[in-house]
Write a protein that holds these residues in place. Structure first.
Motif, short mmCIF file in Angstrom:
data_model
loop_
_atom_site.label_atom_id
_atom_site.label_comp_id
_atom_site.label_asym_id
_atom_site.label_seq_id
_atom_site.Cartn_x
_atom_site.Cartn_y
_atom_site.Cartn_z
N THR A 250 0.83 -1.21 0.00
CA THR A 250 0.00 0.00 0.00
C THR A 250 0.86 1.25 0.00
O THR A 250 1.74 1.40 0.86
N ALA A 251 0.59 2.15 -0.94
CA ALA A 251 1.24 3.46 -0.96
C ALA A 251 0.30 4.49 -0.34
O ALA A 251 -0.93 4.37 -0.44
N VAL A 252 0.88 5.50 0.29
CA VAL A 252 0.11 6.57 0.93
C VAL A 252 0.55 7.89 0.31
O VAL A 252 1.75 8.16 0.19
N VAL A 253 -0.43 8.71 -0.09
CA VAL A 253 -0.16 10.03 -0.67
C VAL A 253 -0.89 11.08 0.14
O VAL A 253 -2.05 10.89 0.51
N ALA A 254 -0.22 12.20 0.42
CA ALA A 254 -0.86 13.27 1.19
C ALA A 254 -0.24 14.61 0.83
O ALA A 254 0.96 14.70 0.56
N GLY A 255 -1.06 15.65 0.84
CA GLY A 255 -0.57 17.00 0.66
C GLY A 255 -0.14 17.59 1.99
O GLY A 255 -0.81 17.40 3.00
N THR A 256 0.96 18.31 2.00
CA THR A 256 1.46 18.87 3.26
C THR A 256 0.58 20.02 3.76
O THR A 256 0.67 20.39 4.93
N ALA A 257 -0.27 20.58 2.88
CA ALA A 257 -1.14 21.69 3.27
C ALA A 257 -2.60 21.25 3.34
O ALA A 257 -3.50 22.09 3.23
N ASP A 258 -2.84 19.98 3.54
CA ASP A 258 -4.21 19.44 3.60
C ASP A 258 -4.87 19.89 4.90
O ASP A 258 -4.41 19.56 6.00
N ARG A 259 -5.98 20.62 4.81
CA ARG A 259 -6.71 21.07 6.00
C ARG A 259 -7.80 20.09 6.41
O ARG A 259 -8.25 20.11 7.56
N LEU A 260 -8.27 19.24 5.50
CA LEU A 260 -9.34 18.31 5.82
C LEU A 260 -8.81 17.04 6.49
O LEU A 260 -9.38 16.58 7.49
N THR A 261 -7.77 16.46 5.94
CA THR A 261 -7.11 15.30 6.57
C THR A 261 -5.62 15.63 6.64
O THR A 261 -4.85 15.22 5.78
N PRO A 262 -5.23 16.40 7.66
CA PRO A 262 -3.83 16.87 7.74
C PRO A 262 -2.82 15.72 7.76
O PRO A 262 -3.16 14.55 8.02
N LEU A 263 -1.58 16.07 7.50
CA LEU A 263 -0.50 15.11 7.30
C LEU A 263 -0.36 14.06 8.41
O LEU A 263 -0.02 12.91 8.11
N PRO A 264 -0.62 14.36 9.69
CA PRO A 264 -0.51 13.30 10.71
C PRO A 264 -1.37 12.07 10.42
O PRO A 264 -1.00 10.96 10.79
N HIS A 265 -2.51 12.26 9.73
CA HIS A 265 -3.33 11.10 9.36
C HIS A 265 -2.53 10.15 8.47
O HIS A 265 -2.52 8.93 8.70
N ALA A 266 -1.89 10.69 7.45
CA ALA A 266 -1.13 9.86 6.52
C ALA A 266 0.03 9.16 7.22
O ALA A 266 0.31 7.99 6.95
N ARG A 268 0.20 8.29 10.36
CA ARG A 268 -0.32 7.20 11.19
C ARG A 268 -0.69 5.99 10.33
O ARG A 268 -0.44 4.85 10.71
N LEU A 269 -1.31 6.26 9.17
CA LEU A 269 -1.65 5.15 8.28
C LEU A 269 -0.40 4.39 7.85
O LEU A 269 -0.38 3.15 7.88
N ALA A 270 0.63 5.12 7.48
CA ALA A 270 1.87 4.48 7.04
C ALA A 270 2.45 3.61 8.14
O ALA A 270 3.01 2.54 7.87
N ALA A 271 2.32 4.06 9.39
CA ALA A 271 2.86 3.28 10.52
C ALA A 271 2.02 2.04 10.82
O ALA A 271 2.55 1.03 11.29
N LEU A 272 0.72 2.10 10.55
CA LEU A 272 -0.17 0.99 10.87
C LEU A 272 -0.22 -0.08 9.77
O LEU A 272 -0.53 -1.24 10.05
N LEU A 273 0.08 0.31 8.54
CA LEU A 273 -0.05 -0.64 7.43
C LEU A 273 0.99 -1.75 7.53
O LEU A 273 2.17 -1.48 7.78
N PRO A 274 0.61 -3.00 7.29
CA PRO A 274 1.58 -4.10 7.34
C PRO A 274 2.64 -4.03 6.25
O PRO A 274 3.75 -4.49 6.43
N HIS A 275 2.28 -3.45 5.08
CA HIS A 275 3.22 -3.42 3.96
C HIS A 275 3.09 -2.07 3.25
O HIS A 275 2.53 -1.98 2.14
N CYS A 276 3.58 -1.02 3.88
CA CYS A 276 3.54 0.31 3.27
C CYS A 276 4.72 0.44 2.31
O CYS A 276 5.88 0.28 2.70
N THR A 277 4.42 0.73 1.06
CA THR A 277 5.48 0.86 0.05
C THR A 277 6.11 2.25 0.03
O THR A 277 7.11 2.46 -0.65
N GLY A 278 5.50 3.20 0.76
CA GLY A 278 6.06 4.54 0.82
C GLY A 278 5.00 5.57 1.13
O GLY A 278 3.83 5.42 0.78
N LEU A 279 5.42 6.63 1.83
CA LEU A 279 4.57 7.79 2.10
C LEU A 279 5.05 8.92 1.22
O LEU A 279 6.19 9.37 1.33
N HIS A 280 4.19 9.38 0.32
CA HIS A 280 4.53 10.42 -0.64
C HIS A 280 3.89 11.73 -0.17
O HIS A 280 2.67 11.91 -0.27
#
Length: 325
Positions: A250-266, A268-280
């Protein structure tokens, strides 16, 4: 494959790179409650497949720039309208909307648009990413998903951590965002004022005018009742226990200026995923990353195809390599 569904998608009036392309085929998936979900297939049936789920208040039109890029690179792209959005029928009552419904609809789309045993890259933006989380552990997602993309999304505490209404108190901020998510106020026509307000909440600090216009037209096309009903679901969302069940790469993509789902969400997802291929992390981008930076989002999807789908035919492998170039 299933028969072609009647009718054509009714999309908001969009121009240029944001204008939707005509699908090669249209299908109808039947969800668990019998609801018929419109599905669009872009590209050749013999090409490697990418299945995309859009977010809250959007429609298949949201994916137009990504669809255009991926199909030009030789991939097949499947999109569908989430329940109550675009051409998809609304639920019988507001209380019927749930994360289980999101999962039911996605699983129906996968089983309709893909052959038995066929695998694809499955991606979701915002509520579409939450759809993937909701479907975690279900047989259709396990069987069909070779890899996943979670784009500009979160698993919990959406109201408390959003930054659209910049109040210092977390409790007050959460209450204000719950009211905003569940608001039944009609948005009306797109005006310069409404376009600026929506751009503030959904895009980075310096959006292109064309991007702000496309975002406004897509969001304003969402029915008020659908927006409010799904907003109520999102306000109370907690899918954090589902994230570790997403065992595909699973890859995770997030904008650094996201006001709706700010970067900490991404993160946390990257840390919880069993096989994260990268946080972009996309600098200066907001919540609508597939509209703001479609080439990057398309490249991440194409890389997942290249790395985790193994085409049976050399020609398909060549097309996969071209799409990720």
């Amino acid at each position: 494959m299933p028969a072609r569904a009647p009718g054509r998608a009714r999309a908001p009036r969009l121009r240029g790179a944001y204008a939707p392309t005509a699908p090669a085929r249209e299908l109808t998936a039947r969800s668990g409650d019998g609801t018929r979900i419109p599905v669009e297939v872009h590209g050749s049936d013999s090409a490697p497949a990418v299945v995309l789920a859009h977010g809250w208040t959007c429609s298949t039109a949201f994916w137009a720039p990504v669809v255009r890029t991926l199909t030009a690179g030789g991939l097949r792209v499947v999109t569908y309208d989430q329940r109550g959005h675009g051409r998809s029928p609304a639920a019988a009552a507001p209380y019927a909307y749930s994360t289980a419904m999101l999962a039911d609809d996605l699983c129906a789309v996968l089983e309709t648009a893909l052959e038995p045993g066929e695998r694809a890259v499955v991606g979701g933006h915002s509520m579409g990413g939450m759809t993937l989380m909701a479907a975690a552990g279900r047989r259709p997602l396990r069987e069909h998903a070779a890899a996943l993309l979670l784009c500009s999304t979160g698993a919990r505490q959406l109201s408390a951590e959003a930054r659209v209404i910049p109040l210092r108190s977390e409790r007050a901020r959460a209450a204000a965002h719950r009211l905003l998510l569940g608001a039944h106020t009609p948005l009306g026509p797109v005006t310069p004022l409404s376009r600026r307000a929506l751009a503030y909440g959904t895009l980075g600090p310096r959006p292109r005018r064309e991007t702000a216009e496309a975002t406004a037209r897509i969001v304003h096309a969402c029915p008020t009742g659908t927006r409010a009903a799904w907003g109520g679901v999102l306000a109370e969302l907690d899918l954090s226990a589902k994230v570790p069940l997403l065992d595909a790469p699973t890859a995770v993509v997030a904008g650094t200026a996201d006001r709706l789902t700010p970067l900490p969400h991404a993160r946390r997802l990257a840390a919880l995923l069993p096989h994260c291929t990268g946080l972009h992390e996309l600098p200066g981008r907001g919540h609508m990353t597939p509209l703001e930076e479609p080439d990057t989002v398309s490249a991440v999807l194409a890389d997942l195809v290249r790395d985790h789908l193994r085409p049976e035919h050399p020609q398909a492998e060549d097309r996969t390599r071209e799409a990720s170039a």
